[in-house]
Design a protein around this motif. Structure first.
Motif, PDB file in Angstrom:
ATOM      1  N   UNK A   1       0.851  -1.199   0.000  1.00 23.05           N
ATOM      2  CA  UNK A   1       0.000   0.000   0.000  1.00 23.05           C
ATOM      3  C   UNK A   1       0.884   1.245   0.000  1.00 23.05           C
ATOM      4  N   UNK A   2       0.621   2.120  -0.928  1.00 16.79           N
ATOM      5  CA  UNK A   2       1.432   3.321  -1.109  1.00 16.79           C
ATOM      6  C   UNK A   2       1.017   4.398  -0.116  1.00 16.79           C
ATOM      7  N   UNK A   3       1.860   4.622   0.867  1.00 19.06           N
ATOM      8  CA  UNK A   3       1.563   5.603   1.916  1.00 19.06           C
ATOM      9  C   UNK A   3       1.375   7.004   1.356  1.00 19.06           C
ATOM     10  N   UNK A   4       2.177   7.364   0.348  1.00 18.94           N
ATOM     11  CA  UNK A   4       2.073   8.714  -0.200  1.00 18.94           C
ATOM     12  C   UNK A   4       0.718   8.940  -0.867  1.00 18.94           C
ATOM     13  N   UNK A   5       0.096   7.885  -1.396  1.00 18.81           N
ATOM     14  CA  UNK A   5      -1.244   8.033  -1.972  1.00 18.81           C
ATOM     15  C   UNK A   5      -2.269   8.375  -0.892  1.00 18.81           C
ATOM     16  N   UNK A   6      -2.073   7.820   0.287  1.00 22.37           N
ATOM     17  CA  UNK A   6      -2.996   8.090   1.397  1.00 22.37           C
ATOM     18  C   UNK A   6      -2.885   9.549   1.834  1.00 22.37           C
ATOM     19  N   UNK A   7      -1.670  10.020   2.033  1.00 19.46           N
ATOM     20  CA  UNK A   7      -1.502  11.410   2.472  1.00 19.46           C
ATOM     21  C   UNK A   7      -1.874  12.397   1.372  1.00 19.46           C
ATOM     22  N   UNK A   8      -1.500  12.090   0.119  1.00 22.46           N
ATOM     23  CA  UNK A   8      -1.856  12.963  -1.006  1.00 22.46           C
ATOM     24  C   UNK A   8      -3.368  12.992  -1.191  1.00 22.46           C
ATOM     25  N   UNK A   9      -4.014  11.853  -1.046  1.00 21.37           N
ATOM     26  CA  UNK A   9      -5.465  11.783  -1.216  1.00 21.37           C
ATOM     27  C   UNK A   9      -6.204  12.670  -0.228  1.00 21.37           C
ATOM     28  N   UNK A  10      -5.798  12.603   1.034  1.00 23.01           N
ATOM     29  CA  UNK A  10      -6.447  13.446   2.045  1.00 23.01           C
ATOM     30  C   UNK A  10      -6.203  14.928   1.749  1.00 23.01           C
TER      31      UNK A  10
END
Length: 190
Positions: free
Chosen positions: A147-156
């Motif tokens: 799971x790509x952590x940066x996608x989670x932070x960028x998404x929020x």
């Protein structure tokens, strides 16, 4: 199209239990955000439910989600739904996330997968899961490593919500469908 139509299409192309549960989780989160933002819950639910329906057959970029987009077009799904699904793939540079729906799908996709992974290693599953415990697991790069952590932070950030608030919101959105996701507390599984 109805939710029954969406589920029939999903089941026609996907038999992976974990992938189906992922799409159900993203559907629940997208529906919850639709309610929060006063948007069309059915449309947003469709986007969440079908965003990965083609992934099992065509997992490689750009086949996913382009093969699915072609199928959705043949099935007469709206251009808005198809675009939102295409926009969750970062490698499709001609489909930037512009609408609130596009941004919501992207923000919920990886996070729902990560929340599920966090819940599965807890006896209480979603019950009592907090943003701080999810963020602690985010720092543990060996946990749910795909799971790509940066996608989670960028998404929020793209959605304009603070990460803790977004995590709490998605946890709450998954709780009503915990049984469908296999995330009931272990004491409730008997």
């Amino acid at each position: 199209m109805s939710r029954e139509d969406d589920l029939a299409l999903l089941n026609q192309y996907t038999d992976s239990d974990s992938l189906i549960k992922h799409m159900l989780a993203v559907e629940a989160a997208c529906r919850a955000y639709a309610r929060k933002f006063g948007e069309d819950e059915e449309k947003w639910g469709t986007v969440g439910l079908l965003h990965d329906f083609d992934y099992q057959r065509w997992p490689d970029p750009p086949d996913h989600p382009l093969k699915g987009a072609a199928i959705l077009k043949e099935q007469c799904y709206s251009d808005e739904i198809i675009y939102a699904i295409k926009s969750h793939a970062d490698y499709l540079t001609d489909c930037p996330r512009v609408s609130l729906l596009d941004k919501t799908l992207y923000a919920c996709d990886e996070l729902c997968g990560f929340i599920t992974a966090c819940a599965l290693v807890r006896p209480g599953r979603l019950e009592g899961l907090t943003p701080s415990s999810v963020k602690k697991k985010l720092k543990q790069l060996s946990f749910a490593a795909s799971i790509h952590r940066e996608d989670i932070t960028r998404g929020a950030a793209d959605l304009g919500v603070e990460l803790d608030e977004h995590i709490a919101f998605c946890i709450a959105a998954l709780q009503p469908v915990a049984a469908d996701l296999g995330l009931l507390p272990s004491s409730d599984l008997s």
